[in-house]
Scaffold this active site. Structure first.
Site, PDB file in Angstrom:
ATOM      1  N   ASN A  38       0.815  -1.218   0.000  1.00 39.53           N
ATOM      2  CA  ASN A  38       0.000   0.000   0.000  1.00 39.53           C
ATOM      3  C   ASN A  38       0.849   1.270   0.000  1.00 39.53           C
ATOM      4  OD1 ASN A  38      -2.364   1.435  -0.020  1.00 39.53           O
ATOM      5  ND2 ASN A  38      -3.083   0.747   1.994  1.00 39.53           N
ATOM      6  N   HIS A  73     -14.360  -5.124  10.346  1.00 40.79           N
ATOM      7  CA  HIS A  73     -14.149  -3.811  10.959  1.00 40.79           C
ATOM      8  C   HIS A  73     -15.488  -3.133  11.219  1.00 40.79           C
ATOM      9  CE1 HIS A  73      -9.869  -3.136   9.113  1.00 40.79           C
ATOM     10  NE2 HIS A  73      -9.990  -4.313   9.688  1.00 40.79           N
ATOM     11  N   ARG A 118     -13.747  -5.859  15.021  1.00 43.87           N
ATOM     12  CA  ARG A 118     -12.763  -4.883  15.484  1.00 43.87           C
ATOM     13  C   ARG A 118     -13.442  -3.518  15.580  1.00 43.87           C
ATOM     14  NH1 ARG A 118      -7.746  -2.154  12.160  1.00 43.87           N
ATOM     15  NH2 ARG A 118      -9.464  -0.822  11.500  1.00 43.87           N
ATOM     16  N   TYR A 127      -6.908   7.199  12.876  1.00 42.69           N
ATOM     17  CA  TYR A 127      -6.743   5.914  12.201  1.00 42.69           C
ATOM     18  C   TYR A 127      -7.989   5.040  12.369  1.00 42.69           C
ATOM     19  CZ  TYR A 127      -5.932   1.115  11.376  1.00 42.69           C
ATOM     20  OH  TYR A 127      -6.122  -0.152  10.914  1.00 42.69           O
ATOM     21  N   ASP A 171      -7.337  -2.075  17.490  1.00 40.41           N
ATOM     22  CA  ASP A 171      -6.018  -1.849  16.896  1.00 40.41           C
ATOM     23  C   ASP A 171      -5.469  -0.501  17.379  1.00 40.41           C
ATOM     24  OD1 ASP A 171      -3.810  -1.653  15.230  1.00 40.41           O
ATOM     25  OD2 ASP A 171      -4.887  -2.195  13.390  1.00 40.41           O
ATOM     26  N   HIS A 229      -2.541   0.570  16.465  1.00 41.29           N
ATOM     27  CA  HIS A 229      -1.764   1.014  15.305  1.00 41.29           C
ATOM     28  C   HIS A 229      -0.418   1.653  15.666  1.00 41.29           C
ATOM     29  CE1 HIS A 229      -1.831   1.930  10.894  1.00 41.29           C
ATOM     30  NE2 HIS A 229      -2.506   0.808  10.943  1.00 41.29           N
ATOM     31  N   GLU A 270      -4.286  -5.050  19.259  1.00 40.50           N
ATOM     32  CA  GLU A 270      -3.329  -5.168  18.150  1.00 40.50           C
ATOM     33  C   GLU A 270      -2.322  -4.021  18.102  1.00 40.50           C
ATOM     34  OE1 GLU A 270      -5.434  -5.634  14.475  1.00 40.50           O
ATOM     35  OE2 GLU A 270      -3.787  -4.894  13.274  1.00 40.50           O
ATOM     36  N   GLU A 304       1.588  -6.982  11.366  1.00 49.26           N
ATOM     37  CA  GLU A 304       1.111  -6.820   9.988  1.00 49.26           C
ATOM     38  C   GLU A 304       2.164  -6.195   9.072  1.00 49.26           C
ATOM     39  OE1 GLU A 304      -2.358  -4.387  10.872  1.00 49.26           O
ATOM     40  OE2 GLU A 304      -1.415  -2.683   9.895  1.00 49.26           O
ATOM     41  N   ARG A 331       0.516 -11.478  13.199  1.00 49.20           N
ATOM     42  CA  ARG A 331      -0.306 -10.886  12.145  1.00 49.20           C
ATOM     43  C   ARG A 331       0.342 -10.918  10.762  1.00 49.20           C
ATOM     44  NH1 ARG A 331      -4.490  -9.304  11.537  1.00 49.20           N
ATOM     45  NH2 ARG A 331      -4.312  -7.094  11.139  1.00 49.20           N
ATOM     46  N   HIS A 362      -3.044 -10.511   8.569  1.00 48.26           N
ATOM     47  CA  HIS A 362      -3.527  -9.214   8.097  1.00 48.26           C
ATOM     48  C   HIS A 362      -4.332  -9.431   6.806  1.00 48.26           C
ATOM     49  CE1 HIS A 362      -2.203  -4.895   6.780  1.00 48.26           C
ATOM     50  NE2 HIS A 362      -3.216  -4.831   7.626  1.00 48.26           N
ATOM     51  N   ASP A 379      -6.519  -3.679   1.211  1.00 45.62           N
ATOM     52  CA  ASP A 379      -5.327  -3.497   0.374  1.00 45.62           C
ATOM     53  C   ASP A 379      -4.536  -4.792   0.197  1.00 45.62           C
ATOM     54  OD1 ASP A 379      -4.959  -2.053   3.187  1.00 45.62           O
ATOM     55  OD2 ASP A 379      -2.988  -2.874   2.718  1.00 45.62           O
ATOM     56  N   GLU A 422      -8.318 -11.628   9.353  1.00 47.94           N
ATOM     57  CA  GLU A 422      -8.990 -10.338   9.137  1.00 47.94           C
ATOM     58  C   GLU A 422      -9.660 -10.365   7.768  1.00 47.94           C
ATOM     59  OE1 GLU A 422      -6.228  -7.088   8.998  1.00 47.94           O
ATOM     60  OE2 GLU A 422      -7.775  -5.565   9.335  1.00 47.94           O
ATOM     61  N   TRP A 460       2.385   6.502  12.346  1.00 47.77           N
ATOM     62  CA  TRP A 460       1.039   6.277  11.814  1.00 47.77           C
ATOM     63  C   TRP A 460       0.772   4.777  11.892  1.00 47.77           C
ATOM     64  CZ3 TRP A 460      -1.448   3.355   7.980  1.00 47.77           C
ATOM     65  CH2 TRP A 460      -2.846   3.616   7.879  1.00 47.77           C
TER      66      TRP A 460
HETATM   67  O1  EZ4 Z   1      -3.247   0.092   8.405  1.00 47.13           O
HETATM   68  O2  EZ4 Z   1      -3.990  -2.027   5.666  1.00 47.13           O
HETATM   69  O3  EZ4 Z   1      -5.309  -4.131  10.841  1.00 47.13           O
HETATM   70  N1  EZ4 Z   1      -5.360  -3.472   9.863  1.00 47.13           N
HETATM   71  C1  EZ4 Z   1      -4.697  -2.340   9.638  1.00 47.13           C
HETATM   72  C2  EZ4 Z   1      -4.836  -1.715   8.265  1.00 47.13           C
HETATM   73  C3  EZ4 Z   1      -3.529  -1.124   7.782  1.00 47.13           C
HETATM   74  C4  EZ4 Z   1      -3.559  -0.878   6.295  1.00 47.13           C
HETATM   75  C5  EZ4 Z   1      -2.183  -0.477   5.780  1.00 47.13           C
HETATM   76  O4  EZ4 Z   1      -2.133  -0.575   4.401  1.00 47.13           O
HETATM   77  O5  EZ4 Z   1      -4.009  -1.880  10.511  1.00 47.13           O
HETATM   78  O6  EZ4 Z   1      -5.842  -0.736   8.287  1.00 47.13           O
HETATM   79 CO    CO Z   2      -3.672  -3.363  12.092  1.00 44.39          CO
END
Ligand code: EZ4
Ligand code: CO
Length: 403
Positions: A37, A122, A147, A159, A211, A213, A237, A263, A284, A313, A317, A340, A403
């Site tokens: 991605n 999600h 999630r 996010y 998550d 992140h 996560e 991931e 992941r 993961h 994407d 996922e 991020w």
């Molecule tokens: O941020 O797929 O668990 N899933 C994630 C996703 C990732 C994106 C990155 O390309 O964290 O949303």
């Molecule tokens: Co994630």
């Protein structure tokens, strides 16, 4: 059997996907996903310029040697671009092998360990009510594991939560990355209240996930894990940016909330310490970014020794081609945890026809030889690549952040 042609296709049926198609002298064709991605062109160039010429003339059944040729043979080894490129090749070769033998791919990986794979979807919203409404909708669709991501009061754009668009897609089109902002204390104060409410509304049976992140320090992650303990998450996560594997030690000692991570990992060397020290519950790492089916089967076996399960993961994407590969591996291994599954739009499904049957919270492997996913090249080629980036993130005072 010999490989006679290998070509990459970078298209945008709703979002960018990089597909590798490998052809053989016997007419069997295999496909792999090389989508990274926001860095699609780097993988395309790695494949076109540095891998494809060495594939021509090789026997596609030699997956172990071909994988090692591209991994061990490259002096500059590992890293997401290299490993995603190798992953696309490896998946396409396994697809060819299974098609040539006329069997679904999992049959070559140890066979069936289960007939259906538990998936999580999600649910997200700009505030608590919207997020819980999204959970209710997904539960009605039959999902058993969800999630939850929610906007945090006092924080703009976060996010996991869609802006004006319909579905969540983190990559934004344009010439430069879009910016988001972050405040850890607002986030930490809010998230336990979200899950307290979710348990009140939905009871104990629904599996809930979240998550972070990569945004917390180990100590902050320990606090969040502890405060979420009463709500029995299926997993929490990416609590810390895990390039420092030891950072999971403190988190692990302080909380019983199950931890999932990885991931963005692309080889076993990203996670061997956290596996051996049993610092996580779920890995992941996903097939396409982890170098393909060949290494994923080994990592799954290694993780099994240490009670670590595989929860790959699978956002949108990760193309249907790569998700198909995740499903085949998930069906074959003993230590499968969950997969996922964000699902795909009509456009994406037209570009990659597939039949992942969703039944009451589980996905099934397609009933076809190989991966069971096709590539509609004519359709995909009508949608040329559009440059897109994942966002960058800053603290409210402007400091660059994860991020
Ligand atoms: O941020 O797929 O668990 N899933 C994630 C996703 C990732 C994106 C990155 O390309 O964290 O949303
Ligand atoms: Co994630």
């Amino acid at each position: 059997m010999k490989i006679v042609e290998a070509k990459t296709y970078l298209n945008c049926p709703g979002r960018n996907f990089l597909t590798l198609e490998i052809k053989t002298d016997e007419g069997v064709v295999g496909i792999g996903d090389g989508t990274l991605n926001g860095r699609e062109l780097a993988v395309k160039s790695y494949l076109d310029e540095y891998c494809v010429p060495s594939l021509i003339g090789r026997d596609p059944f030699d997956t172990e040697d071909i994988w090692n040729y591209f991994y061990r043979g490259a002096y500059w080894r590992r890293g997401p671009v290299t490993m995603t490129a190798i992953g696309a090749i490896d998946v396409a070769l396994w697809d060819i092998k299974a098609k040539a033998l006329g069997v679904p791919l999992y049959k070559l990986l140890g066979g069936s360990s289960r007939e259906k794979m538990l998936v999580y979807c999600h649910a997200s919203g700009r505030d608590m009510d919207a997020a819980l409404e999204a959970v209710a909708k997904k539960r009605e669709m039959g999902y058993r594991a969800i999630r939850i991501q929610s906007g945090v009061p006092g924080m703009e754009g976060i996010y996991g939560v869609p802006g004006q668009k319909k579905g969540y897609e983190p990559a934004n089109r344009g010439a430069t990355p879009h910016e988001e902002s972050w405040d850890t204390s607002k986030y930490l104060n809010y998230v336990p209240t979200l899950f307290a409410k979710a348990r009140d509304v939905f009871g104990q049976d629904l599996h809930l996930l979240h998550d972070s992140h990569h945004r917390l320090t180990p100590n902050e992650a320990a606090r969040l894990g502890q405060e979420l303990e009463p709500y029995h998450l299926f997993w929490l996560e990416d609590v810390v940016p895990a390039e420092l594997q030891e950072s999971l030690r403190l988190v692990r000692q302080k909380t019983t909330t199950p931890l999932a991570i990885g991931e963005i990992f692309n080889s076993v060397y990203d996670c061997q310490a956290m596996i051996v020290e049993q610092l996580i519950d779920y890995l992941r790492m996903t097939v396409s970014h982890g170098g393909g089916i060949t290494p994923m089967m080994k990592i799954a076996a290694f993780a099994a020794i240490y009670h670590v399960k595989i929860g790959m993961h699978g956002p949108s994407d990760v193309s249907p081609v790569a998700l198909g590969a995740c499903l085949q591996v998930s069906r074959a291994i003993n230590n499968f945890g969950i997969l996922e599954f964000m699902g795909y739009t009509e456009e994406m499904s037209e570009a990659f026809p597939h039949d992942f049957r969703f039944e009451e919270g589980y996905l099934k492997t397609p009933d076809k030889p190989g991966l069971g996913v096709e590539f509609n090249r004519e359709y995909a080629e009508k949608h040329p690549c559009q440059k897109a980036f994942l966002p960058v993130n800053r603290l409210e005072d402007g400091t660059m952040f994860h991020w």
